[in-house]
Scaffold this active site. Sequence first.
Site, PDB file in Angstrom:
ATOM      1  N   LYS A  38       0.923  -1.336   0.036  1.00  0.00           N
ATOM      2  CA  LYS A  38       0.098   0.164  -0.085  1.00  0.00           C
ATOM      3  C   LYS A  38       0.683   1.208  -0.122  1.00  0.00           C
ATOM      4  O   LYS A  38       0.537   2.405  -0.646  1.00  0.00           O
ATOM      5  CB  LYS A  38      -0.971  -0.001   1.143  1.00  0.00           C
ATOM      6  CG  LYS A  38      -2.079  -0.998   0.974  1.00  0.00           C
ATOM      7  CD  LYS A  38      -3.213  -0.459   1.894  1.00  0.00           C
ATOM      8  CE  LYS A  38      -4.567  -1.326   1.556  1.00  0.00           C
ATOM      9  NZ  LYS A  38      -5.383  -1.220   2.501  1.00  0.00           N
ATOM     10  N   LYS A  73      -5.843  -9.837  -9.444  1.00  0.00           N
ATOM     11  CA  LYS A  73      -6.697  -9.775  -8.487  1.00  0.00           C
ATOM     12  C   LYS A  73      -7.729  -8.919  -8.835  1.00  0.00           C
ATOM     13  O   LYS A  73      -7.405  -7.952  -9.288  1.00  0.00           O
ATOM     14  CB  LYS A  73      -6.243  -9.936  -7.262  1.00  0.00           C
ATOM     15  CG  LYS A  73      -7.301 -10.034  -6.210  1.00  0.00           C
ATOM     16  CD  LYS A  73      -6.918  -9.879  -4.845  1.00  0.00           C
ATOM     17  CE  LYS A  73      -7.939  -9.737  -3.902  1.00  0.00           C
ATOM     18  NZ  LYS A  73      -7.451  -9.371  -2.452  1.00  0.00           N
ATOM     19  N   LYS A 104     -11.013  -3.035  -7.350  1.00  0.00           N
ATOM     20  CA  LYS A 104     -11.463  -1.687  -7.839  1.00  0.00           C
ATOM     21  C   LYS A 104     -10.329  -0.923  -8.288  1.00  0.00           C
ATOM     22  O   LYS A 104     -10.460   0.071  -9.482  1.00  0.00           O
ATOM     23  CB  LYS A 104     -12.098  -0.870  -6.516  1.00  0.00           C
ATOM     24  CG  LYS A 104     -12.760   0.457  -6.961  1.00  0.00           C
ATOM     25  CD  LYS A 104     -13.124   1.265  -5.764  1.00  0.00           C
ATOM     26  CE  LYS A 104     -13.422   2.924  -5.792  1.00  0.00           C
ATOM     27  NZ  LYS A 104     -13.086   3.350  -4.827  1.00  0.00           N
TER      28      LYS A 104
END
Length: 325
Positions: free
Chosen positions: A110, A190, A193
């Site tokens: 992240k 994967k 969004k």
Amino acid sequence: MRVFSGIQPSGIIHIGNYVGAIKNWVKIQDNYDSIFCIVDYHAITVSYDFKKMPETIFNTAAILLACGIDPDKAKLFIQSDVKEHTELAWILGTYTAYGDLTRMTQFKDKSKQHSDNINSGLFFYPVLMAADILLYKADIVPVGIDQVQHLELTREIARKFNSIVGQTFPEPKEMLSEVPKILGLDGEAKMSKSMNNYISLLESDKDLWDKLRGAKTDEQRIKRTDPGDPDKCNIFNIHKVFSKKDEIDMINIECRRAGIGCVDCKKILYENLLNFITPIREKVEYYKNKKDNVFDILKIGAQSCRKIASLTIEEVKSKMGLLLR
Ligand code: SF4
């Protein structure tokens, strides 16, 4: 046995979320003391739109209800409505080694994805997740493979706390989804969004077909007469979840001998996905017209979770010498 699981209010809930988590939750609620949480405090560890957040949280709750989460069987609530989550996170932070947090793969990933906003909350995220679970002394946590490391850390924190302060928390076990991960429409990453490779549970008919039409299939099938391998095709993977057994068997045979073209194969999937999505879309519309029903469900869920959470916090503070009375 108690189960705890959380979902981020991300604005888009896609079929990958459904298969990986929500479908499982709907089954679990019949057999376990189930606590399902919309983890808004986790969602704020990355940049987000303040104005849209209330709608995003509401939509997440409405979709969960539309998918079959039953408030008579499971507790459904918003994380920030139970303040004990952050209270326990602070306490558990004092039992979490700094070095352990630096090793978290998700923090590293992240940090790369959100390099303009690497905040301390992102770093502390696994401790809040540990608090979410341990606050309810959950025995089992349904997680995706990417969350297993966080659950290992949760057990580590529980062990350390128990050994220093006294036996308080069970060590929760993971319940991995048996369904293979659904890849995105690019057939590579994967479904997510952020990769814009998803099919939303609220997709319109037209968007659904447009997305399927452009989705990647087995690369060997350039012409309709080229035989293919369904095992190398993500569309076939999605069929395995949403299509009937005889359709899956037929595609498995016909694809290999070029007896079915990819467009026709995708049309079957389109119909099946449409049959699946349409009632969800309708129920979400129903909840949008009955917002108070959803607010009441979330309020009752938070009230009953607060009862459990406050007892845990009282026990923890008492054992740690933080309660005068
Ligand atoms: Fe994939 Fe279906 Fe095309 Fe075979 S026929 S490659 S399973 S989309």
